[in-house]
Design a protein around this motif. Structure first.
Motif, short mmCIF file in Angstrom:
data_model
loop_
_atom_site.label_atom_id
_atom_site.label_comp_id
_atom_site.label_asym_id
_atom_site.label_seq_id
_atom_site.Cartn_x
_atom_site.Cartn_y
_atom_site.Cartn_z
N LEU A 76 0.82 -1.21 0.00
CA LEU A 76 0.00 0.00 0.00
C LEU A 76 0.86 1.27 0.00
CD1 LEU A 76 -3.03 -1.00 2.25
CD2 LEU A 76 -2.91 -0.86 -0.26
N PRO A 77 1.92 1.35 0.81
CA PRO A 77 2.79 2.53 0.71
C PRO A 77 3.45 2.66 -0.66
CG PRO A 77 3.18 1.43 2.79
CD PRO A 77 2.27 0.53 1.99
N ILE A 78 3.84 1.53 -1.26
CA ILE A 78 4.45 1.58 -2.59
C ILE A 78 3.44 2.11 -3.60
CG2 ILE A 78 5.27 0.15 -4.51
CD1 ILE A 78 6.66 -1.62 -2.41
N LEU A 79 2.24 1.58 -3.57
CA LEU A 79 1.21 2.02 -4.51
C LEU A 79 0.83 3.48 -4.31
CD1 LEU A 79 -1.08 -1.15 -4.50
CD2 LEU A 79 0.45 -0.40 -6.33
N TYR A 91 4.94 -0.45 -14.92
CA TYR A 91 5.20 -1.88 -14.80
C TYR A 91 5.27 -2.31 -13.34
CZ TYR A 91 7.29 -6.41 -15.75
OH TYR A 91 7.54 -7.76 -15.81
N MET A 92 5.97 -1.56 -12.51
CA MET A 92 6.10 -1.89 -11.09
C MET A 92 4.74 -1.78 -10.39
SD MET A 92 9.80 -0.28 -10.13
CE MET A 92 9.87 -0.91 -8.49
N PHE A 93 3.95 -0.79 -10.78
CA PHE A 93 2.62 -0.63 -10.20
C PHE A 93 1.78 -1.87 -10.49
CE2 PHE A 93 -1.80 0.67 -10.36
CZ PHE A 93 -1.94 1.39 -9.19
N ARG A 94 1.83 -2.37 -11.71
CA ARG A 94 1.06 -3.56 -12.07
C ARG A 94 1.50 -4.79 -11.28
NH1 ARG A 94 1.17 -2.61 -18.53
NH2 ARG A 94 -0.40 -0.96 -18.57
N ILE A 95 2.79 -4.95 -11.09
CA ILE A 95 3.29 -6.09 -10.33
C ILE A 95 2.87 -5.98 -8.86
CG2 ILE A 95 5.35 -7.29 -9.50
CD1 ILE A 95 6.69 -6.57 -12.13
N CYS A 99 0.42 -8.52 -6.78
CA CYS A 99 0.75 -9.13 -5.49
C CYS A 99 -0.36 -8.88 -4.48
CB CYS A 99 2.07 -8.59 -4.96
SG CYS A 99 3.52 -9.16 -5.88
N CYS A 100 -0.90 -7.67 -4.48
CA CYS A 100 -2.02 -7.35 -3.59
C CYS A 100 -3.20 -8.26 -3.85
CB CYS A 100 -2.47 -5.90 -3.77
SG CYS A 100 -1.45 -4.68 -2.96
#
Length: 114
Positions: A76-79, A91-95, A99-100
């Motif tokens: 959640l902090p990353i997103l 791309y990182m957002f999709r990965i 995972c979520c």
């Protein structure tokens, strides 16, 4: 062998991936800091969820991720801060989102329940 016991090697590997993602530390403790290999860690977590848990039908990886509080503590902090990051954000957002979804689909583990 008890079905509830997670293989210690699996647990150690999963926890090392979660730790390497990043965290809240350093000078600005309010800001999540990505680890150097965050993208690779997200890929590995996604891969472990799919290949290990689905192959053995045990949910060991998902259980470890829930114990490590991956969703609330990292994903959640990353997103939430992804827009300010200039490195492969889409791309990182999709990965991270995948995972979520993988964690959230595991009963009783999405919110860090043990």
């Amino acid at each position: 062998m008890n079905e509830e016991v997670v293989d210690p090697d699996v647990r150690a590997h999963v926890y090392s991936l979660v730790t390497a993602l990043g965290g809240f530390n350093g000078e600005n403790a309010d800001q999540y800091v990505l680890g150097d290999d965050a993208l690779a860690c997200l890929r590995d977590i996604k891969r472990w969820l799919k290949l290990y848990d689905e192959k053995y039908n045990r949910m060991d990886v998902a259980r470890c991720l829930g114990e490590a509080n991956l969703v609330n503590g990292d994903l959640l902090p990353i997103l939430s801060v992804w827009g300010s990051s200039g490195q492969d954000s889409k791309y990182m957002f999709r990965i991270a989102l995948a995972c979520c979804i993988g964690i959230a689909s595991t009963p009783n583990l999405a919110i860090g329940d043990s």
